[in-house]
Design a protein around this motif. Structure first.
Motif, PDB file in Angstrom:
ATOM      1  N   GLU A   1       0.851  -1.196   0.000  1.00 41.23           N
ATOM      2  CA  GLU A   1       0.000   0.000   0.000  1.00 41.23           C
ATOM      3  C   GLU A   1       0.887   1.247   0.000  1.00 41.23           C
ATOM      4  OE1 GLU A   1      -3.043   0.003   3.045  1.00 41.23           O
ATOM      5  OE2 GLU A   1      -2.716   2.137   3.276  1.00 41.23           O
ATOM      6  N   ARG A  31       0.806  13.806  -8.651  1.00 42.07           N
ATOM      7  CA  ARG A  31       0.842  15.180  -9.130  1.00 42.07           C
ATOM      8  C   ARG A  31       1.387  16.153  -8.105  1.00 42.07           C
ATOM      9  NH1 ARG A  31      -2.087  17.176 -13.508  1.00 42.07           N
ATOM     10  NH2 ARG A  31      -2.638  15.503 -14.923  1.00 42.07           N
ATOM     11  N   LEU A  34       0.852  18.026  -0.530  1.00 45.84           N
ATOM     12  CA  LEU A  34       0.238  19.139   0.185  1.00 45.84           C
ATOM     13  C   LEU A  34       0.646  19.124   1.658  1.00 45.84           C
ATOM     14  CD1 LEU A  34      -1.922  17.988  -2.096  1.00 45.84           C
ATOM     15  CD2 LEU A  34      -3.355  19.763  -1.126  1.00 45.84           C
ATOM     16  N   TYR A  36      -0.664  20.717   5.445  1.00 41.85           N
ATOM     17  CA  TYR A  36      -1.741  21.334   6.205  1.00 41.85           C
ATOM     18  C   TYR A  36      -1.274  21.568   7.642  1.00 41.85           C
ATOM     19  CZ  TYR A  36      -5.300  20.109   2.689  1.00 41.85           C
ATOM     20  OH  TYR A  36      -6.059  20.011   1.544  1.00 41.85           O
ATOM     21  N   LEU A  88       0.324  18.161   8.866  1.00 44.70           N
ATOM     22  CA  LEU A  88      -0.010  16.988   8.071  1.00 44.70           C
ATOM     23  C   LEU A  88       0.489  17.176   6.653  1.00 44.70           C
ATOM     24  CD1 LEU A  88      -3.716  16.821   9.241  1.00 44.70           C
ATOM     25  CD2 LEU A  88      -2.006  15.121   9.818  1.00 44.70           C
ATOM     26  N   THR A  92      -1.295  13.508  -3.510  1.00 43.49           N
ATOM     27  CA  THR A  92      -2.514  13.295  -4.283  1.00 43.49           C
ATOM     28  C   THR A  92      -2.510  11.892  -4.871  1.00 43.49           C
ATOM     29  OG1 THR A  92      -1.433  14.253  -6.211  1.00 43.49           O
ATOM     30  CG2 THR A  92      -2.800  15.709  -4.887  1.00 43.49           C
ATOM     31  N   GLY A  93      -3.702  11.277  -4.863  1.00 45.48           N
ATOM     32  CA  GLY A  93      -3.921   9.998  -5.536  1.00 45.48           C
ATOM     33  C   GLY A  93      -4.824  10.247  -6.719  1.00 45.48           C
ATOM     34  N   ALA A  94      -5.403   9.187  -7.261  1.00 46.28           N
ATOM     35  CA  ALA A  94      -6.251   9.336  -8.438  1.00 46.28           C
ATOM     36  C   ALA A  94      -7.474  10.195  -8.141  1.00 46.28           C
ATOM     37  CB  ALA A  94      -6.682   7.966  -8.929  1.00 46.28           C
ATOM     38  N   GLN A  95      -8.103   9.952  -7.033  1.00 52.69           N
ATOM     39  CA  GLN A  95      -9.303  10.718  -6.697  1.00 52.69           C
ATOM     40  C   GLN A  95      -9.296  11.143  -5.243  1.00 52.69           C
ATOM     41  OE1 GLN A  95     -12.356   7.848  -7.720  1.00 52.69           O
ATOM     42  NE2 GLN A  95     -12.774   8.895  -9.636  1.00 52.69           N
ATOM     43  N   LYS A  96      -8.182  11.031  -4.570  1.00 49.85           N
ATOM     44  CA  LYS A  96      -8.181  11.302  -3.136  1.00 49.85           C
ATOM     45  C   LYS A  96      -6.799  11.722  -2.701  1.00 49.85           C
ATOM     46  CE  LYS A  96      -7.288   6.414  -2.315  1.00 49.85           C
ATOM     47  NZ  LYS A  96      -7.692   5.169  -1.665  1.00 49.85           N
ATOM     48  N   LEU A  97      -6.704  12.154  -1.451  1.00 47.35           N
ATOM     49  CA  LEU A  97      -5.432  12.450  -0.832  1.00 47.35           C
ATOM     50  C   LEU A  97      -5.050  11.302   0.099  1.00 47.35           C
ATOM     51  CD1 LEU A  97      -5.854  16.214   0.192  1.00 47.35           C
ATOM     52  CD2 LEU A  97      -4.768  15.266  -1.851  1.00 47.35           C
ATOM     53  N   PHE A  99      -2.867  10.738   3.401  1.00 47.26           N
ATOM     54  CA  PHE A  99      -2.231  11.516   4.461  1.00 47.26           C
ATOM     55  C   PHE A  99      -1.187  10.719   5.221  1.00 47.26           C
ATOM     56  CE2 PHE A  99      -4.383  15.584   4.889  1.00 47.26           C
ATOM     57  CZ  PHE A  99      -5.508  15.405   4.103  1.00 47.26           C
ATOM     58  N   GLY A 100      -0.186  11.432   5.707  1.00 46.49           N
ATOM     59  CA  GLY A 100       0.733  10.879   6.685  1.00 46.49           C
ATOM     60  C   GLY A 100       0.109  10.963   8.064  1.00 46.49           C
ATOM     61  N   GLN A 101       0.835  10.488   9.058  1.00 49.58           N
ATOM     62  CA  GLN A 101       0.287  10.413  10.410  1.00 49.58           C
ATOM     63  C   GLN A 101       0.413  11.726  11.169  1.00 49.58           C
ATOM     64  OE1 GLN A 101       3.268   9.467   9.309  1.00 49.58           O
ATOM     65  NE2 GLN A 101       4.232   8.090  10.777  1.00 49.58           N
ATOM     66  N   GLY A 102       1.126  12.680  10.588  1.00 47.87           N
ATOM     67  CA  GLY A 102       1.226  13.991  11.207  1.00 47.87           C
ATOM     68  C   GLY A 102       2.421  14.130  12.139  1.00 47.87           C
TER      69      GLY A 102
ATOM     70  N   GLY B  42      -2.805  10.644  12.012  1.00 42.54           N
ATOM     71  CA  GLY B  42      -3.220  11.438  10.864  1.00 42.54           C
ATOM     72  C   GLY B  42      -4.649  11.131  10.477  1.00 42.54           C
ATOM     73  N   ALA B 101      -6.694  14.365  -7.690  1.00 41.71           N
ATOM     74  CA  ALA B 101      -7.167  15.067  -6.500  1.00 41.71           C
ATOM     75  C   ALA B 101      -6.558  16.452  -6.387  1.00 41.71           C
ATOM     76  CB  ALA B 101      -6.819  14.251  -5.259  1.00 41.71           C
TER      77      ALA B 101
END
Lengths: 109, 115
Positions: A1, A31, A34, A36, A88, A92-97, A99-102, B42, B101
């Motif tokens: 994954e 692409r 990000l 946050y 955080l 970007t993925g195909a249709q989603k973000l 995230f890392g664990q922060g 996260g 995304a």
């Protein structure tokens, strides 16, 4: 994954210090990356990085992406207590973000 | 004011009860997302929707359900099948393009506690 890994998970520094937060990822064909900032509730957007080697700056915060080595860093100079937050990163993925664990950053006066 | 609203802010539920969390946006965004955040962790994706009347499972969809009957609304139901539902739930929205995304805008979150 495909994973996004942030380090350190927690960081405590004194006001005025400079900090560097790290974000590494595994997938090569994406692409954007990000960043946050999450203080208490809703994460607020900081940066979107698309091109390798180009630094983005906003005040005391800056960030850069290295697509060859698959990582990004977020720098905060002259830290203030108001910088205390969870930071955080997400790719970007195909249709989603994804995230890392922060990283929980605490700035002590 | 454009933005995303979530309600309620705090929610208490007894074990075995279903509960629905509200998420509304007036940003005219096509895509909406639900995340779960546990202490010190996260965001983990529960469900997302790219368009009205369509949604996909995220990484941790078991025990949750959603609907997307209107562009502005994406409610999340936490069912009794969710084994550990106590968490902070965040809703987000974004524009949608064929290229992938984009930046997501987040609501203020709902903190759910199961008693």
């Amino acid at each position: 994954e495909d994973k996004v890994v942030q380090s350190p998970l927690s960081l405590v520094v004194h006001e005025g210090d400079t900090v560097t937060l790290n974000c590494s990822y595994e997938v090569t064909n994406f692409r954007s990356l990000l960043w946050y900032k999450q203080e208490k509730k809703a994460p607020t957007f900081l940066f979107m990085l698309t091109s390798s080697g180009i630094e983005k700056k906003s005040g005391r915060l800056s960030s850069i992406l290295d697509k060859k080595e698959l990582f990004s860093i977020l720098n905060i100079t002259a830290t203030q207590t108001g910088d205390s937050a969870i930071y955080l990163c997400a790719r970007t993925g195909a249709q989603k973000l994804v995230f890392g664990q922060g990283t929980r950053l605490t700035i002590n006066p | 004011d454009g933005g995303i609203t979530q309600s309620p802010k705090y929610l208490f539920r007894k074990e075995g009860q279903n509960v629905t969390l509200s998420c509304e946006q007036n940003l005219n965004h096509d895509a909406m997302y639900w995340y779960r955040q546990d202490p010190g962790q996260g965001l983990r994706l529960i469900y997302y929707s790219q368009i009205v009347n369509d949604f996909q499972k995220g990484d941790i969809a078991e025990g949750y359900s959603v609907s997307r009957e209107k562009k502005e609304s994406f409610p999340l139901t936490v069912t009794s099948a969710q084994k550990n539902p106590t968490a902070f739930y965040l809703c987000a929205s974004s524009t949608r393009t064929s290229g992938g995304a984009h930046e997501q805008f987040f609501g203020p979150g709902t903190r759910l506690t199961v008693l």
